[in-house]
Design an enzyme around this catalytic site. Structure first.
Site, PDB file in Angstrom:
ATOM      1  N   CYS A  22      10.957  -4.201  -1.347  1.00 52.79           N
ATOM      2  CA  CYS A  22       9.747  -4.854  -0.876  1.00 52.79           C
ATOM      3  C   CYS A  22       8.883  -3.891  -0.075  1.00 52.79           C
ATOM      4  CB  CYS A  22      10.096  -6.090  -0.045  1.00 52.79           C
ATOM      5  SG  CYS A  22       8.630  -6.992   0.511  1.00 52.79           S
TER       6      CYS A  22
ATOM      7  N   CYS B 193       7.044  -5.472   2.818  1.00 55.11           N
ATOM      8  CA  CYS B 193       7.862  -5.722   4.013  1.00 55.11           C
ATOM      9  C   CYS B 193       8.137  -4.424   4.770  1.00 55.11           C
ATOM     10  CB  CYS B 193       9.233  -6.303   3.645  1.00 55.11           C
ATOM     11  SG  CYS B 193       9.216  -7.510   2.334  1.00 55.11           S
ATOM     12  N   ASP B 194       8.468  -3.372   4.040  1.00 50.70           N
ATOM     13  CA  ASP B 194       9.044  -2.185   4.685  1.00 50.70           C
ATOM     14  C   ASP B 194       8.149  -0.952   4.681  1.00 50.70           C
ATOM     15  OD1 ASP B 194      11.364  -3.690   5.037  1.00 50.70           O
ATOM     16  OD2 ASP B 194      12.191  -3.076   3.110  1.00 50.70           O
TER      17      ASP B 194
END
Ligand code: NDP
Length: 317
Positions: free
Chosen positions: A139, A142-143
């Site tokens: 992701c 997300c990261d």
């Protein structure tokens, strides 16, 4: 003695499930939740396998994924949600009340909210176990903004819309983003293809597969193979992001409710209702487009409000 029938059973304990539980519990629906155990990774869903979450509103400094899910859980428990740490393997929605079978328990329910999420596909390269969350992720949104990816070359695996979206997002942070695709043509939609091809920070490596990630404690590179020439070579990258698709966790619901060709639950447009009255879906199990914790939480809230309305229409208080 008549069997106990739950007003609402929530299947899944990610942001969608817990938000549905918080709303249902506060509306006196006495929710019963199957938290999940093995299927989908663990109870708490995909956030429990990530590190820092920096895009969930309300946490300006960011928060760890597992910690965030503990807070969700605590809030659902505070209002009286009954939870069992079991997977659901079988449901029967063909008669009412609905029947749901977990590892050990079996319950009856007037309404059900399915929030079992999706699982990001992995490739299973040898170093994946060791380097997952240490430069390998499924992701980018997300990261990708984490400090260790800044001003470094990065790689995205896949050639679909998600791969293009994630590669484009990563160009904000990386010096260059390699899209590693196993064919000579992208699967992504035309407009997304153009976005990738016109972005000078994206370099597409065609006909190429990831053989392994390189690095001891953290990703430092990727070993690649050109499948037309069989040649292998290494590139230096600080991050490898899989974008090879997700699998919705809908195995127990096959044949019970309508699923699309990829296995995602189909809801009536603008609602969380499935084709079975009284069964609702929330979060990634029905959403392959946004897949964010905050959108999952939003649809969890909506599913609970719809279940509450539906129960009251049936005269179930
Ligand atoms: P897709 O299934 O569309 O694409 C997956 C990609 O990964 C494909 O290019 C596929 O290659 C590749 N791949 C799959 N398995 C492997 C493997 N083992 N090794 C190497 N490569 C592999 O998934 P997406 O997540 O991209 O998209 C899912 C759905 O969500 C689609 O319908 C998409 O349109 C939609 N979506 C829409 C967005 C938007 O509108 N903005 C954003 C994101 C997703 P190959 O092409 O060879 O099969």
């Amino acid at each position: 003695m008549a069997e106990d029938v739950k007003k609402v059973v929530i299947i899944g304990s990610g942001p969608a499930g817990h938000t549905a539980a918080i709303y249902a519990a506060r509306a006196n629906m006495e929710p019963f939740m199957y938290e999940g155990y093995v299927v989908g990774g663990s109870a708490g869903g995909q956030l429990t396998t990530t590190t820092d979450v920096e895009n969930y509103p309300g946490f300006p400094e960011g928060i760890g994924g597992p910690e965030l899910m503990q807070l969700f859980r605590k809030q659902a428990a505070r209002f009286g949600t009954e939870m069992v740490a079991e997977d659901v393997h079988e449901v029967d929605f063909s008669s009412r009340p609905f029947r749901i079978k977990g590892d050990k328990t079996e319950v009856l329910a007037h309404s059900v909210i399915i929030s079992t999420g999706a699982t990001a596909r992995r490739m299973g390269v040898p170093s994946e176990e060791k380097l997952w969350n240490n430069g390998m992720s499924a992701c980018a949104v997300c990261d990708g903004a984490l400090p260790f990816f800044r001003n470094k070359p990065l790689a995205v695996i896949g050639g679909g819309d998600t791969a293009v979206e994630e590669a484009s997002y990563l160009t904000k942070f990386g010096t260059v983003v390699y899209m590693i695709h196993r064919r000579d043509q992208l699967r992504a939609s035309k407009i997304m293809q153009e976005r990738a091809l016109n972005n000078e920070k994206i370099t597409i490596l065609w006909d190429t597969v990831l053989e392994d990630a390189v690095g001891d404690e953290f990703v430092t590179g990727a070993r690649l193979k050109n499948i037309k020439t069989n040649e292998t070579h290494e590139i230096e990258v600080a991050g490898i992001f899989y974008a090879i698709g997700h699998t919705p966790n809908t195995q127990p619901f096959k044949g019970q409710i309508d699923l699309d060709d990829s296995g995602y639950i189909i809801v009536h447009p603008g609602t969380q209702a499935t084709n079975v009255a009284g069964v609702f879906a929330a979060g990634d199990v029905h959403d392959h487009k946004y897949r964010q914790a905050v959108t999952a939480a939003g649809t969890g809230c909506a599913a609970s409000l719809e279940a509450e309305r539906w129960l009251s229409e049936q005269g179930i208080e």
